[in-house]
Design a protein around this motif. Structure first.
Motif, PDB file in Angstrom:
ATOM      1  N   GLY A 134      41.905  49.825  41.470  1.00  0.00           N
ATOM      2  CA  GLY A 134      40.511  49.454  41.694  1.00  0.00           C
ATOM      3  C   GLY A 134      40.311  48.315  42.672  1.00  0.00           C
ATOM      4  O   GLY A 134      39.220  47.739  42.731  1.00  0.00           O
ATOM      5  N   LYS A 135      41.311  48.019  43.466  1.00  0.00           N
ATOM      6  CA  LYS A 135      41.211  46.930  44.430  1.00  0.00           C
ATOM      7  C   LYS A 135      40.820  47.459  45.792  1.00  0.00           C
ATOM      8  O   LYS A 135      41.156  48.582  46.167  1.00  0.00           O
ATOM      9  CB  LYS A 135      42.553  46.188  44.589  1.00  0.00           C
ATOM     10  N   ALA A 136      40.104  46.639  46.554  1.00  0.00           N
ATOM     11  CA  ALA A 136      39.895  46.926  47.966  1.00  0.00           C
ATOM     12  C   ALA A 136      41.226  46.679  48.668  1.00  0.00           C
ATOM     13  O   ALA A 136      42.021  45.852  48.205  1.00  0.00           O
ATOM     14  CB  ALA A 136      38.809  46.030  48.541  1.00  0.00           C
ATOM     15  N   VAL A 137      41.482  47.393  49.754  1.00  0.00           N
ATOM     16  CA  VAL A 137      42.780  47.309  50.433  1.00  0.00           C
ATOM     17  C   VAL A 137      42.568  47.043  51.916  1.00  0.00           C
ATOM     18  O   VAL A 137      41.739  47.688  52.565  1.00  0.00           O
ATOM     19  CB  VAL A 137      43.581  48.613  50.267  1.00  0.00           C
ATOM     20  N   LEU A 138      43.346  46.094  52.434  1.00  0.00           N
ATOM     21  CA  LEU A 138      43.401  45.840  53.876  1.00  0.00           C
ATOM     22  C   LEU A 138      44.850  45.990  54.316  1.00  0.00           C
ATOM     23  O   LEU A 138      45.753  45.517  53.633  1.00  0.00           O
ATOM     24  CB  LEU A 138      42.933  44.425  54.202  1.00  0.00           C
TER      25      LEU A 138
ATOM     26  N   PRO B 143      56.154  38.832  40.479  1.00  0.00           N
ATOM     27  CA  PRO B 143      57.535  39.318  40.384  1.00  0.00           C
ATOM     28  C   PRO B 143      57.808  40.563  41.230  1.00  0.00           C
ATOM     29  O   PRO B 143      58.949  40.858  41.545  1.00  0.00           O
ATOM     30  CB  PRO B 143      57.707  39.621  38.899  1.00  0.00           C
ATOM     31  N   ASP B 144      56.740  41.288  41.596  1.00  0.00           N
ATOM     32  CA  ASP B 144      56.890  42.484  42.424  1.00  0.00           C
ATOM     33  C   ASP B 144      55.533  42.857  43.011  1.00  0.00           C
ATOM     34  O   ASP B 144      54.511  42.285  42.646  1.00  0.00           O
ATOM     35  CB  ASP B 144      57.496  43.652  41.637  1.00  0.00           C
ATOM     36  N   ALA B 145      55.536  43.810  43.923  1.00  0.00           N
ATOM     37  CA  ALA B 145      54.303  44.228  44.591  1.00  0.00           C
ATOM     38  C   ALA B 145      53.311  44.844  43.607  1.00  0.00           C
ATOM     39  O   ALA B 145      52.102  44.649  43.726  1.00  0.00           O
ATOM     40  CB  ALA B 145      54.614  45.201  45.718  1.00  0.00           C
ATOM     41  N   ALA B 146      53.819  45.575  42.636  1.00  0.00           N
ATOM     42  CA  ALA B 146      52.939  46.209  41.651  1.00  0.00           C
ATOM     43  C   ALA B 146      52.114  45.168  40.896  1.00  0.00           C
ATOM     44  O   ALA B 146      50.945  45.403  40.582  1.00  0.00           O
ATOM     45  CB  ALA B 146      53.760  47.055  40.683  1.00  0.00           C
ATOM     46  N   ALA B 147      52.705  44.022  40.630  1.00  0.00           N
ATOM     47  CA  ALA B 147      51.985  42.962  39.912  1.00  0.00           C
ATOM     48  C   ALA B 147      50.819  42.425  40.732  1.00  0.00           C
ATOM     49  O   ALA B 147      49.783  42.046  40.172  1.00  0.00           O
ATOM     50  CB  ALA B 147      52.947  41.846  39.533  1.00  0.00           C
ATOM     51  N   VAL B 148      50.963  42.386  42.046  1.00  0.00           N
ATOM     52  CA  VAL B 148      49.849  41.973  42.908  1.00  0.00           C
ATOM     53  C   VAL B 148      48.714  42.983  42.778  1.00  0.00           C
ATOM     54  O   VAL B 148      47.550  42.625  42.650  1.00  0.00           O
ATOM     55  CB  VAL B 148      50.298  41.849  44.381  1.00  0.00           C
ATOM     56  N   CYS B 149      49.062  44.255  42.785  1.00  0.00           N
ATOM     57  CA  CYS B 149      48.060  45.326  42.747  1.00  0.00           C
ATOM     58  C   CYS B 149      47.240  45.339  41.465  1.00  0.00           C
ATOM     59  O   CYS B 149      46.076  45.728  41.491  1.00  0.00           O
ATOM     60  CB  CYS B 149      48.739  46.683  42.937  1.00  0.00           C
ATOM     61  N   VAL B 150      47.817  44.927  40.369  1.00  0.00           N
ATOM     62  CA  VAL B 150      47.106  44.988  39.089  1.00  0.00           C
ATOM     63  C   VAL B 150      46.637  43.625  38.596  1.00  0.00           C
ATOM     64  O   VAL B 150      46.038  43.533  37.520  1.00  0.00           O
ATOM     65  CB  VAL B 150      47.956  45.671  37.992  1.00  0.00           C
ATOM     66  N   ALA B 151      46.872  42.576  39.368  1.00  0.00           N
ATOM     67  CA  ALA B 151      46.486  41.229  38.939  1.00  0.00           C
ATOM     68  C   ALA B 151      44.979  41.142  38.714  1.00  0.00           C
ATOM     69  O   ALA B 151      44.191  41.590  39.549  1.00  0.00           O
ATOM     70  CB  ALA B 151      46.930  40.201  39.974  1.00  0.00           C
ATOM     71  N   GLU B 152      44.594  40.572  37.593  1.00  0.00           N
ATOM     72  CA  GLU B 152      43.173  40.441  37.266  1.00  0.00           C
ATOM     73  C   GLU B 152      42.451  39.462  38.177  1.00  0.00           C
ATOM     74  O   GLU B 152      41.228  39.552  38.327  1.00  0.00           O
ATOM     75  CB  GLU B 152      43.010  40.037  35.807  1.00  0.00           C
ATOM     76  N   ASN B 153      43.185  38.530  38.772  1.00  0.00           N
ATOM     77  CA  ASN B 153      42.552  37.538  39.643  1.00  0.00           C
ATOM     78  C   ASN B 153      42.625  37.937  41.117  1.00  0.00           C
ATOM     79  O   ASN B 153      42.610  37.095  41.995  1.00  0.00           O
ATOM     80  CB  ASN B 153      43.183  36.162  39.422  1.00  0.00           C
TER      81      ASN B 153
ATOM     82  N   ASP C 274      40.798  40.623  43.987  1.00  0.00           N
ATOM     83  CA  ASP C 274      39.750  41.578  44.342  1.00  0.00           C
ATOM     84  C   ASP C 274      40.188  42.475  45.498  1.00  0.00           C
ATOM     85  O   ASP C 274      39.789  43.628  45.584  1.00  0.00           O
ATOM     86  CB  ASP C 274      38.475  40.845  44.774  1.00  0.00           C
ATOM     87  N   VAL C 275      40.981  41.905  46.398  1.00  0.00           N
ATOM     88  CA  VAL C 275      41.404  42.586  47.618  1.00  0.00           C
ATOM     89  C   VAL C 275      42.911  42.407  47.771  1.00  0.00           C
ATOM     90  O   VAL C 275      43.422  41.292  47.614  1.00  0.00           O
ATOM     91  CB  VAL C 275      40.714  41.982  48.867  1.00  0.00           C
ATOM     92  N   VAL C 276      43.617  43.482  48.084  1.00  0.00           N
ATOM     93  CA  VAL C 276      45.050  43.399  48.366  1.00  0.00           C
ATOM     94  C   VAL C 276      45.247  43.578  49.862  1.00  0.00           C
ATOM     95  O   VAL C 276      44.797  44.569  50.448  1.00  0.00           O
ATOM     96  CB  VAL C 276      45.845  44.464  47.582  1.00  0.00           C
ATOM     97  N   TYR C 277      45.894  42.590  50.468  1.00  0.00           N
ATOM     98  CA  TYR C 277      46.246  42.663  51.877  1.00  0.00           C
ATOM     99  C   TYR C 277      47.709  43.092  51.962  1.00  0.00           C
ATOM    100  O   TYR C 277      48.593  42.387  51.486  1.00  0.00           O
ATOM    101  CB  TYR C 277      46.038  41.317  52.568  1.00  0.00           C
TER     102      TYR C 277
END
Length: 92
Positions: A87-91, A53-63, A65-68
């Protein structure tokens, strides 16, 4: 399996999404874009992709490991910090 979340489904995000599905060991699990048409197009090509629903949800999604971060550069820092804080790796 490296589970990737994508923020931004414009030309760069779409290219990354296409590349992810070509490589074993990686999967795109969730994505977000503020444009409903971009989300619908990505979902049509990748039916298992969950649209957040928003970018924040991608950042905290349990499934994830890496946010592009593939959104416009002016938003990179905001989303990269949010993903790293979660706690996600970021690209970018």
């Amino acid at each position: 399996m490296h589970r990737i979340g994508i923020i931004g489904l414009g030309s760069i995000g779409k290219r990354m999404l296409a590349a992810i599905v070509e490589h074993e060991g990686f999967c795109a699990s969730v994505a977000y874009d503020p444009a409903p048409a971009a989300c619908a197009a990505a979902k049509a090509l990748h039916p298992t992709l969950r649209i957040a629903p928003d970018a924040a949800a991608v950042c905290v999604a349990e499934n994830v490991d890496v946010v592009y971060v593939a959104c416009p550069p002016s938003l990179h820092a905001e989303h990269a910090v949010a993903a790293a804080t979660a706690g996600k790796a970021v690209l970018c």
